[in-house]
Design an enzyme around this catalytic site. Structure first.
Site: not given
Ligand code: GLC
Ligand code: CA
Length: 553
Positions: A22, A26, A99, A200, A257, A329-330
């Site tokens: 970040d 925020d 992606d 994806d 994917e 990330h899955d």
């Protein structure tokens, strides 16, 4: 041997943008945060970075629900920031992959809003909309994220299909107008200087549209019918068209994917003239050492994985390049899925890394993997943020698990485990941000963080750098990229050993157990890398310490 392509030399890295860095405090990661760390990625040896979606999105699925393909989501920055990232990355020899989420859009996309507002609009046919039957959805397909795959359109008897959340209506690829729009959008981004795409959920773009009810397979009376909505007959026409229209001439790296279960189809999908350059497949991901069946005998886990992994490698020899990855990330973190909890440490983490990094194919690192980030189990379900997590939790309760048991199960298998902010240093919020992040930092950041490992020559981070240097060493690079993988010593339990049989013969042996191991080898000319001692070759045997890995020629 395959014809050489630039991307064969890829060492890939995945950024999950919300959790990377970040820059404006925020609480959400952003593009300027990525730019801040490009030097570190370069030092790590990375030359391709795949960024999970950063397009405009209501974030129902954390960006995998795009409401405007042409705009960067303001939480991540501006379109100019993204172009700056591409250029700054290129200066460091790094190409950026976006992606490409084209199985569905967000329900907030203009196309979908138009489709709902105006039944006569052309956009109606951009989505999959069907009449319900007797007050029920068109059929009893279950969404991949739980619940019916159909959502009723208000005040009508019509339903739209969504294989993921209801905020992600599926696009109708049967419509040539829709496909045309997507190709134009792809070309637009390629013209900005991208290296390519991670694509994806692409296996779902073709469905078996017979819409019949299927036998229910759960207490919700719904059914998950992969054969109807994954890799359906005829998908090749769409994939081939997309390749010809936007990929071939642009010389890009495209990583789909998708699983391609039938090895006879590998060339068609990702051979030299395949639909894609390579694929992220999930053959290894349902496996976890935390599964009941492996509890007593963790070594059977390694054996099962080894058998699967080698079968695939051997069949790929001379033909195709897979991606090789442990995390994304899955998935929960690899260390928790592969190593018994009490044995997670530098040696096991580096042995695991050596085991996969030198296989035939494209190695990909997921953010935080290089410093050994681990799962962050929660004390209460409310600490989770992701819709599928809640659906899975509800299902466990329906199946009769207690709340504690259901939470335990979620803690083990939940994909949010890998989405905690990257642990950059030991300051509050781990140097990810100066404010409380969108998703809590794992409290172990005092012990596991980038800054500390950067200065420690014996850290996991520096070990990953050594692996990258070795893979790119000009003397061995051809061998690592193109040569065959030939497994050996397969009968030794917990030993993962393979030879890369190229211009050089390079041997990789990893002892994936907590016991010493002796492996017979004919000769050791030169040790190229090990995470342990080097004087271990005695009388024709390598005497490996627990979780010792070694690479030699
Ligand atoms: C892919 C993504 C996953 C997302 C889904 C729907 O599987 O990796 O994160 O939720 O597609 O877009
Ligand atoms: Ca931010």
């Amino acid at each position: 041997m395959l014809n050489k392509k630039w991307w064969h030399e890829t060492i890939g890295y995945q950024i999950y943008p919300k959790s990377f860095q970040d820059s404006n405090n925020d609480g959400v990661g952003d593009i300027q945060g990525m730019i801040q760390h490009l030097d570190e990625l370069q030092e790590l040896g990375v030359n391709v970075v795949w960024i999970s979606p950063i397009n405009l999105s209501p974030m129902v699925d954390h960006g995998y629900d795009i409401s405007d393909y042409f705009q960067i989501d303001p939480s991540f920055g501006t379109n100019e920031d993204f172009e700056e990232l591409i250029q700054e990355a290129n200066k460091r020899g790094i190409k950026i992959l976006m992606d490409l989420v084209i199985n569905h859009t967000s329900d907030q996309h203009e196309w979908f809003k138009e489709a709902l507002a105006n039944p006569n609009s052309d956009f109606r046919n951009y989505y999959v909309i069907k009449e319900g039957k007797d007050g029920l959805p068109p059929n009893n397909w279950r969404s991949i994220f739980g619940g019916s795959a159909w959502e009723q359109i208000e005040d009508t008897n019509e339903y739209y299909l969504h294989l993921f959340t209801k905020g992600q209506p599926d696009l109708n690829w049967e419509n040539p107008m829709l496909r045309e729009e997507l190709y134009q959008m792809i070309q637009y981004w390629l013209d900005r200087g991208l290296g390519g795409f991670r694509i994806d959920a692409i296996t779902h773009i073709k469905k078996n549209y017979d819409y019949i009810n299927v036998p229910a397979d759960g207490p919700d009376n719904l059914a998950t019918v992969w054969e109807h909505y994954r890799d359906a007959t005829g998908i090749g026409e769409f994939l081939g068209e997309m390749r010809d229209r936007v990929f071939t001439d642009n010389d890009v790296l495209t990583i789909a994917e998708m699983d391609v279960e039938d090895p006879d189809k590998w060339e068609e999908y990702f051979g030299e003239n395949g639909y894609f350059s390579t694929i992220f497949d999930f053959y290894h991901t349902p496996y976890s050492i935390q599964q009941e069946k492996y509890k007593e005998h963790p070594v059977t886990f390694i054996e099962d994985m080894k058998t699967k992994m080698f079968a695939k490698q051997v069949k790929a020899n001379g033909r195709v390049l897979f991606t090789n990855f442990l995390e994304n990330h899955d998935l929960p973190r690899a260390l928790n899925r592969w190593i018994p909890e009490s044995e997670i440490h530098f040696n096991s983490a580096s042995a695991l890394a050596m085991m996969y990094f030198f296989l035939r194919g494209i190695p990909v690192i997921y953010q935080g993997q290089e410093i050994g980030m681990v799962d962050y189990p929660k004390d209460s379900i409310e600490e989770y943020l992701d819709l599928p997590t809640y659906n899975n939790y509800e299902n466990y309760l329906l199946e009769g698990l207690s709340e504690d048991e259901a939470l335990h199960q979620i803690n083990i298998e939940c994909r949010e485990n890998s989405r905690t902010p990257v642990q950059w240093d030991a300051s509050e919020y781990a140097g990810f941000s100066t404010v409380k992040p969108w998703f809590d930092v794992n409290p172990n950041y005092h012990d596991i963080n980038y800054a500390q490992q950067k200065d420690d020559p014996h850290s996991l981070l520096n070990f990953y750098k050594k692996m990258a240097v070795l893979r790119k060493n000009k003397a061995y690079q051809e061998t690592f990229i193109y040569s065959d993988t030939v497994p050996f010593a397969t009968e030794i339990k917990g030993c993962v050993a393979y030879e890369r049989q190229g211009i050089e013969s390079i041997f990789v042996i990893c002892n994936m157990t907590n016991q010493p191991m002796q492996v017979p080898v004919a000769s050791v000319e030169e040790i190229l890398l090990t995470n342990g001692e080097t004087d271990i070759y005695v009388d024709g045997y390598l005497h490996l310490k627990p979780y010792q890995g070694i690479i030699f020629k």
